[in-house]
Design a protein around this motif. Structure first.
Motif, short mmCIF file in Angstrom:
data_model
loop_
_atom_site.label_atom_id
_atom_site.label_comp_id
_atom_site.label_asym_id
_atom_site.label_seq_id
_atom_site.Cartn_x
_atom_site.Cartn_y
_atom_site.Cartn_z
N UNK A 148 0.78 -1.15 -0.12
CA UNK A 148 0.11 0.12 -0.04
C UNK A 148 0.87 1.50 -0.07
N UNK A 149 1.84 0.96 -0.57
CA UNK A 149 2.86 2.52 -0.59
C UNK A 149 2.81 3.21 -2.00
N UNK A 150 2.10 2.91 -2.83
CA UNK A 150 1.89 3.35 -4.09
C UNK A 150 2.92 3.27 -5.03
N UNK A 151 3.50 2.03 -5.04
CA UNK A 151 4.70 1.87 -5.97
C UNK A 151 3.96 0.90 -7.41
N UNK A 152 4.58 1.03 -8.16
CA UNK A 152 4.21 0.59 -9.49
C UNK A 152 5.20 -0.39 -9.95
N UNK A 153 5.09 -1.60 -10.29
CA UNK A 153 6.02 -2.78 -11.00
C UNK A 153 6.00 -2.51 -12.49
N UNK A 154 6.96 -2.55 -13.05
CA UNK A 154 7.23 -2.41 -14.73
C UNK A 154 7.85 -3.73 -15.11
N UNK A 155 7.32 -4.32 -16.34
CA UNK A 155 7.89 -5.40 -16.86
C UNK A 155 8.13 -5.22 -18.40
N UNK A 156 9.39 -5.36 -19.08
CA UNK A 156 9.48 -5.47 -20.56
C UNK A 156 9.65 -6.71 -21.16
N UNK A 157 8.93 -6.95 -22.05
CA UNK A 157 8.78 -8.22 -22.83
C UNK A 157 8.74 -7.81 -24.56
N UNK A 158 9.12 -8.83 -25.24
CA UNK A 158 8.94 -8.53 -26.75
C UNK A 158 7.75 -9.31 -27.12
N UNK A 159 7.41 -8.95 -28.59
CA UNK A 159 6.15 -9.46 -29.09
C UNK A 159 6.16 -10.98 -29.29
N UNK A 160 7.47 -11.57 -29.25
CA UNK A 160 7.58 -12.73 -29.34
C UNK A 160 6.96 -13.66 -28.06
N UNK A 161 6.87 -12.99 -26.97
CA UNK A 161 6.30 -13.56 -25.69
C UNK A 161 4.60 -13.64 -25.66
N UNK A 162 4.03 -12.93 -26.95
CA UNK A 162 2.49 -12.80 -26.70
C UNK A 162 1.89 -14.22 -26.91
#
Length: 222
Positions: A35-49
């Protein structure tokens, strides 16, 4: 390539296609519970879809309103195959199916990417729902060093340099008045960092044989 630094919240990368997405989705759940307002971000390529775990994570993130930003670097290639040969839909349609916010941006334009990401993150801080940022970009090199890229059209390859995001960013900065000396200084500084890291690695002692199992097995209790 596969590095991690928990001290800055970087949970690491690995060689399994799409495997960073469940790690980040779990992280987003933890962040929401804290509950501290942080955000997680992940990077991936279109090959993962085409990976099932990606759809599972999209589903959970939407169901549980997790603060995770999914950033897809879409360069149109999955290793040596065009993405359209492996995916019968699109990321926009997938995000619609899972009721997630979606933004499409020119991934070769660093300013456009920054602005789009800022808008999504600002909205997510106000209401912690997942969002997707699709950056349409260009793979300017092969899948590996020495890749002949004979599976790509010659016309496409000849146009790669003009679409290089580093070149475009340099042109943008130059037009904004940044002097050529500044670029030379940055290049020299980066080269010096690389040389120093290389020298340190070559001078470092070989790891002991006992380190082979480090971070692989949990030490047994005494």
């Amino acid at each position: 390539m596969h590095v991690a630094d928990f001290s800055i919240g970087m949970l690491g990368a690995n060689g399994i296609v799409g495997a960073g997405i469940p790690i980040t989705t779990g992280s987003a759940l933890a962040l929401k519970m804290q509950g501290e307002g942080h955000i997680a971000v992940v990077y991936f390529g279109d090959g993962a879809l085409a990976e099932g775990v990606v759809h599972e994570c999209f589903n959970l993130a939407s169901l549980w309103s997790l603060p995770v930003l999914f950033v897809c670097e879409n360069n149109g290639w999955s290793e040596f195959s065009p993405t359209e040969n492996q995916l019968s839909t699109s990321l926009r349609k997938i995000t619609d199916a899972f009721s997630m916010a979606y933004t499409d941006v020119d991934g070769n334009d660093v300013v456009a990417v920054g602005e789009a990401a800022d808008n999504l993150v600002t909205a997510m801080r106000g209401k912690p729902d997942p969002a997707v940022l699709e950056c349409r970009t260009t793979r300017v090199r092969g899948h590996f060093e020495g890749d002949k890229q004979d599976y790509r059209d010659a016309e496409e390859i000849s146009s790669l340099d003009a679409r290089d995001p580093l070149r475009k960013a340099r042109e943008r900065l130059t037009s904004d008045g940044v002097a050529e000396d500044w670029f030379a200084g940055q290049e020299d500084a980066v080269a010096a960092d690389i040389d120093a890291a290389t020298e340190a690695a070559l001078a470092a002692p070989e790891p002991p044989i006992g380190a082979v199992t480090a971070d692989v097995y949990t030490p047994s209790a005494a």
